[in-house]
Scaffold this active site. Structure first.
Site, PDB file in Angstrom:
ATOM      1  N   GLU A   1       2.543  10.882  -1.486  1.00 60.92           N
ATOM      2  CA  GLU A   1       3.435  10.641  -2.617  1.00 60.92           C
ATOM      3  C   GLU A   1       2.833  11.222  -3.892  1.00 60.92           C
ATOM      4  O   GLU A   1       1.615  11.201  -4.073  1.00 60.92           O
ATOM      5  CB  GLU A   1       3.592   9.135  -2.868  1.00 60.92           C
TER       6      GLU A   1
ATOM      7  N   HIS B   1      -1.071   7.898  -2.287  1.00 59.02           N
ATOM      8  CA  HIS B   1      -0.448   8.330  -3.548  1.00 59.02           C
ATOM      9  C   HIS B   1      -1.574   8.747  -4.499  1.00 59.02           C
ATOM     10  O   HIS B   1      -1.971   7.972  -5.360  1.00 59.02           O
ATOM     11  CB  HIS B   1       0.369   7.170  -4.124  1.00 59.02           C
TER      12      HIS B   1
ATOM     13  N   ASN C   1       0.450   1.958   2.965  1.00 57.77           N
ATOM     14  CA  ASN C   1      -0.112   2.653   1.798  1.00 57.77           C
ATOM     15  C   ASN C   1      -1.533   2.131   1.589  1.00 57.77           C
ATOM     16  O   ASN C   1      -1.740   0.927   1.377  1.00 57.77           O
ATOM     17  CB  ASN C   1       0.783   2.358   0.584  1.00 57.77           C
TER      18      ASN C   1
ATOM     19  N   ARG D   1     -17.314   0.447  -6.353  1.00 55.78           N
ATOM     20  CA  ARG D   1     -18.766   0.381  -6.168  1.00 55.78           C
ATOM     21  C   ARG D   1     -19.432   1.749  -5.973  1.00 55.78           C
ATOM     22  O   ARG D   1     -20.630   1.833  -5.827  1.00 55.78           O
ATOM     23  CB  ARG D   1     -19.088  -0.500  -4.960  1.00 55.78           C
TER      24      ARG D   1
ATOM     25  N   HIS E   1       0.420  -2.828  -1.655  1.00 54.83           N
ATOM     26  CA  HIS E   1      -0.221  -3.921  -2.397  1.00 54.83           C
ATOM     27  C   HIS E   1      -0.178  -5.259  -1.656  1.00 54.83           C
ATOM     28  O   HIS E   1      -1.215  -5.899  -1.454  1.00 54.83           O
ATOM     29  CB  HIS E   1       0.443  -4.053  -3.775  1.00 54.83           C
TER      30      HIS E   1
ATOM     31  N   HIS F   1       8.095  -0.431  -2.486  1.00 54.65           N
ATOM     32  CA  HIS F   1       7.606  -1.061  -3.712  1.00 54.65           C
ATOM     33  C   HIS F   1       7.849  -2.551  -3.696  1.00 54.65           C
ATOM     34  O   HIS F   1       8.986  -2.997  -3.640  1.00 54.65           O
ATOM     35  CB  HIS F   1       8.200  -0.459  -4.992  1.00 54.65           C
ATOM     36  N   ASP F   2       6.769  -3.290  -3.699  1.00 50.64           N
ATOM     37  CA  ASP F   2       6.808  -4.761  -3.766  1.00 50.64           C
ATOM     38  C   ASP F   2       7.455  -5.423  -2.555  1.00 50.64           C
ATOM     39  O   ASP F   2       7.853  -6.589  -2.635  1.00 50.64           O
ATOM     40  CB  ASP F   2       7.495  -5.227  -5.058  1.00 50.64           C
TER      41      ASP F   2
HETATM   42  N1  PXP Z   1       6.587   3.805  -2.905  1.00 46.83           N
HETATM   43  C1  PXP Z   1       6.116   4.410  -4.006  1.00 46.83           C
HETATM   44  C2  PXP Z   1       6.803   5.636  -4.500  1.00 46.83           C
HETATM   45  C3  PXP Z   1       4.987   3.916  -4.673  1.00 46.83           C
HETATM   46  O1  PXP Z   1       4.518   4.528  -5.762  1.00 46.83           O
HETATM   47  C4  PXP Z   1       4.339   2.778  -4.159  1.00 46.83           C
HETATM   48  C5  PXP Z   1       3.104   2.260  -4.834  1.00 46.83           C
HETATM   49  O2  PXP Z   1       2.112   3.226  -4.813  1.00 46.83           O
HETATM   50  C6  PXP Z   1       4.870   2.176  -3.002  1.00 46.83           C
HETATM   51  C7  PXP Z   1       6.004   2.713  -2.395  1.00 46.83           C
HETATM   52  C8  PXP Z   1       4.252   0.972  -2.388  1.00 46.83           C
HETATM   53  O3  PXP Z   1       4.388  -0.129  -3.236  1.00 46.83           O
HETATM   54  P1  PXP Z   1       3.559  -1.442  -2.992  1.00 46.83           P
HETATM   55  O4  PXP Z   1       2.115  -1.098  -3.205  1.00 46.83           O
HETATM   56  O5  PXP Z   1       4.101  -2.397  -4.010  1.00 46.83           O
HETATM   57  O6  PXP Z   1       3.829  -1.879  -1.575  1.00 46.83           O
END
Ligand code: PXP
Length: 239
Positions: free
Chosen positions: A71, A44, A8, A19, A216, A192-193
């Site tokens: 997404e 996303h 991502n 910037r 992230h 996510h995370d």
């Molecule tokens: N999946 C979805 C639906 C998300 O919204 C996000 C964050 O944009 C991620 C996965 C990826 O999460 P992370 O940035 O914590 O790896």
């Protein structure tokens, strides 16, 4: 078959936008992630375009050769049009509000069933694979199946939070969810995370995992380890 890594690149866009110029170059980063072994690129875009801009999506689509995953919330007409214009390999539907910092819950696939049943075929008819973001709850996965989705993406924030405390407990709901998905013949993604600490155990515990999307932590790790090493290390966690 190990799960695919989709990077991502939202955070790269955030840095660029801070910037106003084109540094870092989002497209170049996407191409480099692919060169370093990533099997997909995820974006996303949000309505305020605070990271990925709609124009970025059109540009990326022209050059990406791995799986492109877009997404977003299909309740925004602009998002639906963007996806249909670009025909990515996969669209991941996420029920987030427009100003939300990041996604923080999955679909209620029972309450939202009539909406999802109506919107999912719009993408599938255009040849786009559909995944919907859900919490690891059996009823939500059965509901997702009833809506006609190809895959679900398990929302892994709770796993990531609980992993350092008790990894066996942290994974339990996800193992059950994965079993339900297998029984319902719904493909399984996760995100996510996820990070270098918790990814390997997750992938080992969920044998039918098809794809993870990670932003992230991966981009943060790249500050210290370099992008090439970082992508390789995440891929190793999935093998
Ligand atoms: N999946 C979805 C639906 C998300 O919204 C996000 C964050 O944009 C991620 C996965 C990826 O999460 P992370 O940035 O914590 O790896």
């Amino acid at each position: 078959m190990s799960a695919k890594l989709s990077v991502n690149i939202n955070k790269i866009a955030t840095l660029r936008n801070s910037r106003g110029g084109n540094n870092p170059d989002l497209l170049q980063v996407a191409l480099d992630c692919e060169r370093f072994g990533a099997e997909g690129i995820t974006v996303h875009p949000r309505p305020d375009e605070r990271h990925i801009r709609y124009a970025d999506v059109y540009e990326l689509k022209k050059h990406i050769s791995t799986e492109f995953n877009i997404e977003g919330n299909p309740k925004e007409d602009k998002f639906v049009q963007l996806v249909l214009d670009n025909k990515p390999a996969q669209v991941t539907l996420v029920p987030d509000a427009s100003g939300q910092l990041t996604s923080n819950h999955g679909w209620d696939t029972i309450q939202e069933q009539s909406f999802l049943k109506q919107i999912i075929p719009v993408f599938k008819d255009a040849g786009i694979r559909v995944s919907i973001f859900v919490d690891p709850v059996a009823a939500m996965i059965r509901g997702a199946k009833a809506c006609g989705t190809d895959r679900v993406e398990l929302y892994t924030e709770a796993y990531a939070q609980n992993y350092p405390v008790d990894k066996t407990k942290a994974i339990a709901d996800y193992v059950t969810a994965a079993q339900v998905a297998a029984k319902e013949q719904v493909g399984l993604n996760a995100g996510h995370d996820l990070d270098l600490h918790n990814l390997q155990f997750f992938a080992q515990s969920i044998p039918n995992l098809l794809e993870v999307s990670i932003g992230h932590a991966l981009i943060s790790d790249a500050l210290y380890l370099g992008l090439q090493n970082t992508v390789a290390m995440y891929l190793r966690c999935l093998k």
